[in-house]
Design a protein around this motif. Structure first.
Motif, PDB file in Angstrom:
ATOM      1  N   THR A   1       0.841  -1.196   0.000  1.00 41.90           N
ATOM      2  CA  THR A   1       0.000   0.000   0.000  1.00 41.90           C
ATOM      3  C   THR A   1       0.884   1.257   0.000  1.00 41.90           C
ATOM      4  OG1 THR A   1      -0.086  -0.064   2.411  1.00 41.90           O
ATOM      5  CG2 THR A   1      -1.870  -1.149   1.221  1.00 41.90           C
ATOM      6  N   PRO A   2       0.379   2.383  -0.490  1.00 43.64           N
ATOM      7  CA  PRO A   2       1.174   3.616  -0.455  1.00 43.64           C
ATOM      8  C   PRO A   2       1.298   4.210   0.935  1.00 43.64           C
ATOM      9  CG  PRO A   2      -0.990   4.037  -1.403  1.00 43.64           C
ATOM     10  CD  PRO A   2      -0.881   2.554  -1.235  1.00 43.64           C
ATOM     11  N   ASP A   3       0.359   3.891   1.825  1.00 40.68           N
ATOM     12  CA  ASP A   3       0.386   4.418   3.185  1.00 40.68           C
ATOM     13  C   ASP A   3       0.695   3.287   4.163  1.00 40.68           C
ATOM     14  OD1 ASP A   3      -2.020   3.263   2.392  1.00 40.68           O
ATOM     15  OD2 ASP A   3      -3.255   4.471   3.726  1.00 40.68           O
ATOM     16  N   TYR A   4       1.135   3.675   5.379  1.00 38.93           N
ATOM     17  CA  TYR A   4       1.568   2.688   6.366  1.00 38.93           C
ATOM     18  C   TYR A   4       0.912   3.008   7.710  1.00 38.93           C
ATOM     19  CZ  TYR A   4       4.881  -0.568   8.633  1.00 38.93           C
ATOM     20  OH  TYR A   4       5.445  -1.616   9.309  1.00 38.93           O
ATOM     21  N   TRP A   5      -0.136   2.262   8.053  1.00 38.67           N
ATOM     22  CA  TRP A   5      -0.769   2.432   9.348  1.00 38.67           C
ATOM     23  C   TRP A   5      -1.758   1.294   9.574  1.00 38.67           C
ATOM     24  CZ3 TRP A   5      -6.099   4.324  10.050  1.00 38.67           C
ATOM     25  CH2 TRP A   5      -6.783   4.534   8.841  1.00 38.67           C
ATOM     26  N   ARG A   6      -2.279   1.222  10.795  1.00 45.37           N
ATOM     27  CA  ARG A   6      -3.260   0.207  11.156  1.00 45.37           C
ATOM     28  C   ARG A   6      -4.595   0.875  11.454  1.00 45.37           C
ATOM     29  NH1 ARG A   6       1.640  -1.585  13.670  1.00 45.37           N
ATOM     30  NH2 ARG A   6       1.925  -3.859  13.573  1.00 45.37           N
ATOM     31  N   ASN A   7      -5.661   0.221  11.026  1.00 41.42           N
ATOM     32  CA  ASN A   7      -7.007   0.694  11.323  1.00 41.42           C
ATOM     33  C   ASN A   7      -7.766  -0.396  12.060  1.00 41.42           C
ATOM     34  OD1 ASN A   7     -10.060   0.490  10.039  1.00 41.42           O
ATOM     35  ND2 ASN A   7      -9.511   2.552  10.678  1.00 41.42           N
TER      36      ASN A   7
ATOM     37  N   ARG B   1     -19.687   1.616  18.422  1.00 40.03           N
ATOM     38  CA  ARG B   1     -18.423   1.152  17.862  1.00 40.03           C
ATOM     39  C   ARG B   1     -17.374   2.252  17.929  1.00 40.03           C
ATOM     40  NH1 ARG B   1     -16.502   2.292  12.632  1.00 40.03           N
ATOM     41  NH2 ARG B   1     -17.867   3.603  11.323  1.00 40.03           N
ATOM     42  N   ILE B   2     -16.099   1.850  17.875  1.00 40.21           N
ATOM     43  CA  ILE B   2     -14.992   2.791  17.809  1.00 40.21           C
ATOM     44  C   ILE B   2     -14.096   2.428  16.638  1.00 40.21           C
ATOM     45  CG2 ILE B   2     -14.900   3.558  20.209  1.00 40.21           C
ATOM     46  CD1 ILE B   2     -12.841   1.386  20.778  1.00 40.21           C
ATOM     47  N   GLU B   3     -13.414   3.435  16.111  1.00 38.06           N
ATOM     48  CA  GLU B   3     -12.499   3.237  14.987  1.00 38.06           C
ATOM     49  C   GLU B   3     -11.422   4.303  15.051  1.00 38.06           C
ATOM     50  OE1 GLU B   3     -12.556   3.056  10.059  1.00 38.06           O
ATOM     51  OE2 GLU B   3     -14.434   3.220  11.195  1.00 38.06           O
ATOM     52  N   ASN B   4     -10.170   3.900  14.793  1.00 38.13           N
ATOM     53  CA  ASN B   4      -9.077   4.874  14.796  1.00 38.13           C
ATOM     54  C   ASN B   4      -8.775   5.369  13.392  1.00 38.13           C
ATOM     55  OD1 ASN B   4      -7.830   2.077  14.499  1.00 38.13           O
ATOM     56  ND2 ASN B   4      -6.041   3.345  14.031  1.00 38.13           N
ATOM     57  N   PHE B   5      -8.386   6.645  13.312  1.00 34.39           N
ATOM     58  CA  PHE B   5      -7.959   7.271  12.068  1.00 34.39           C
ATOM     59  C   PHE B   5      -6.554   7.800  12.316  1.00 34.39           C
ATOM     60  CE2 PHE B   5     -12.485   7.090  12.076  1.00 34.39           C
ATOM     61  CZ  PHE B   5     -12.827   6.774  10.773  1.00 34.39           C
ATOM     62  N   GLY B   6      -5.565   7.072  11.801  1.00 33.96           N
ATOM     63  CA  GLY B   6      -4.184   7.273  12.209  1.00 33.96           C
ATOM     64  C   GLY B   6      -3.932   6.432  13.450  1.00 33.96           C
ATOM     65  N   ASP B   7      -2.651   6.040  13.648  1.00 35.39           N
ATOM     66  CA  ASP B   7      -2.348   5.229  14.828  1.00 35.39           C
ATOM     67  C   ASP B   7      -1.190   5.789  15.642  1.00 35.39           C
ATOM     68  OD1 ASP B   7      -0.233   4.593  13.157  1.00 35.39           O
ATOM     69  OD2 ASP B   7      -0.840   2.513  12.851  1.00 35.39           O
ATOM     70  N   THR B   8      -0.841   7.063  15.367  1.00 33.08           N
ATOM     71  CA  THR B   8       0.215   7.732  16.121  1.00 33.08           C
ATOM     72  C   THR B   8      -0.284   9.108  16.560  1.00 33.08           C
ATOM     73  OG1 THR B   8       1.171   8.644  14.085  1.00 33.08           O
ATOM     74  CG2 THR B   8       2.025   6.525  14.830  1.00 33.08           C
ATOM     75  N   ALA B   9       0.608   9.859  17.198  1.00 33.98           N
ATOM     76  CA  ALA B   9       0.237  11.190  17.679  1.00 33.98           C
ATOM     77  C   ALA B   9      -0.366  12.032  16.568  1.00 33.98           C
ATOM     78  CB  ALA B   9       1.462  11.892  18.255  1.00 33.98           C
ATOM     79  N   GLY B  10      -1.475  12.694  16.878  1.00 33.72           N
ATOM     80  CA  GLY B  10      -2.180  13.496  15.888  1.00 33.72           C
ATOM     81  C   GLY B  10      -3.391  12.801  15.298  1.00 33.72           C
TER      82      GLY B  10
END
Length: 393
Positions: A274-280, A289-298
């Motif tokens: 993938t072009p981006d690197y993160w976990r959702n 329900r909950i969902e994260n957008f980004g997995d680091t600060a910010g």
């Protein structure tokens, strides 16, 4: 005011890309490096220089243990296929072990490592640092407060944007040394799924294939180098990668469906180009329900707990803390917990039993994937080992 003399003498076993973790061990002056262990002497020298922490160099754990060098614990940061033999030898000789995740590349080896710790009563800590990441801990706190009710399902999508550089130019690409990336990479997320769900997987169905990197013909044996030597964000698009590992027989696209022992169902998907690197992560409960957008600060975690049609912003939002890289602060917290565990014992956020369950789940999923998606049951951990770690957290 002078700092107290460090009291924990550490051996660093494996001086490659992962060995920068050792910097967190000595950062607070609670520990010193007593020895470096690596079959490649130049790797030990480079790490000692990078850490500005001179210490004797040896080429094997056996040599270390027979040398008379005083060590209290070892940081096992070597390639995954060496973990079982290295950790078992250390534990059997009463040396406490920090074992980098995943603990091993097979369920039988994971069981053997835990059995060795139980048999000798030697301290074993597994470095599942994601349990210390802000995104994971915040989600767990939201769940614990009951804000989404009882957890019923968890979905995880892992976009491994740096996969070509991280996993297809060295031993990770060879299933004989890693089993597969559903284990090597996925075991971390499977552990998080288990932690958030409050249960362990009993049955899996996997699917996936080597869909891209096997087409690259430019190959090189990179054993004389390490990942920082070839990593470059400009290595794009994925098929333009060069000097990939001579052996590539692990999947670059994989997914697994999980059934847990407490009735939760989960899914995990992983793509290495993938072009981006993160976990959702998405966690669905009986009341929201909950969902994260980004997995680091910010980044943020959004909560939906009222009925809607489409509503991107959710009903509530929680910021994700930590550092921008996502790992450095979690690595430091993990190492601090390990040093506390050495000094005082007691329960830890990470768990050898949970680490074993993540490996056993990933192994079963990989077997299913390579056997026409035939469902697999996850073998239970021997009860005497479970009982030991329950009594000696």
């Amino acid at each position: 005011m002078n700092s107290p003399d460090p009291s924990v003498r550490l051996a660093v076993v494996g001086c490659g890309a992962r060995a920068t973790i050792a910097a967190h061990a000595i950062a607070g002056q609670r520990a010193v490096i007593a020895a470096y262990v690596d079959p490649v002497p130049s790797a030990s020298r480079r790490l000692a220089e990078r850490l500005d922490a001179p210490a004797p160099h040896v080429t094997s754990v056996t040599e270390l243990l027979d040398s008379g060098t005083a060590v209290d614990a070892a940081l096992v940061l070597s390639p995954d296929d060496t973990h079982a033999a290295v950790a078992t030898e250390l534990l059997t000789r009463d040396v406490a072990v920090y074992l980098e995740k995943p603990i091993t590349i097979s369920t039988a080896d994971a069981d053997a490592v835990l059995a060795a710790a139980a048999r000798r009563g030697t301290k074993l800590y597994v470095g599942h640092n994601m349990r210390h990441m802000s995104v994971v801990r915040t989600m767990r706190e939201i769940i614990a407060r009951g804000e989404i009710g009882e957890v019923k399902s968890i979905w995880c999508r892992h976009f491994v944007g740096n996969g070509g550089d991280f996993y297809f130019k060295d031993w990770h690409a060879d299933r004989a040394r890693s089993t597969g990336l559903l284990l090597q990479k996925g075991a971390h997320d499977i552990d998080v799924i288990h932690w958030l769900a409050g249960g362990y997987t009993t049955r899996v169905v996997g699917m996936g294939a080597l869909t891209l990197y096997g087409d690259i013909t430019d190959r090189r044996d990179n054993s004389d180098r390490s990942m920082p030597d070839w990593f470059d964000m400009e290595n794009w698009p994925p098929l333009s990668q060069r000097e990939v590992n001579p052996v590539i027989d692990v999947e670059d696209l994989s997914m697994v469906q999980l059934q847990l022992d407490n009735g939760v169902f989960a899914s995990y998907q992983q793509c290495h180009y993938t072009p981006d690197y993160w976990r959702n992560y998405t966690v669905i409960g009986t009341q929201g329900r909950i969902e994260n957008f980004g997995d680091t600060a910010g980044g943020v975690i959004r909560l939906w707990n009222r009925r809607h049609t489409y509503q991107a912003e959710g009903d509530r939002e929680y910021p994700i803390g930590g550092d921008q890289a996502g790992h450095s602060d979690a690595d430091q917290d993990t190492m601090t917990e390990f040093l506390d565990f050495l000094g005082h014992g007691g329960a830890t956020v990470t768990s050898p039993v949970a680490a074993r369950q993540a490996v056993a789940t990933a192994v079963a999923a990989t077997e299913s994937l390579r056997d026409s998606s035939t469902p697999r049951d996850v073998p239970p951990l021997p009860q005497d080992v479970v009982d030991y770690f329950r009594a000696h957290p």
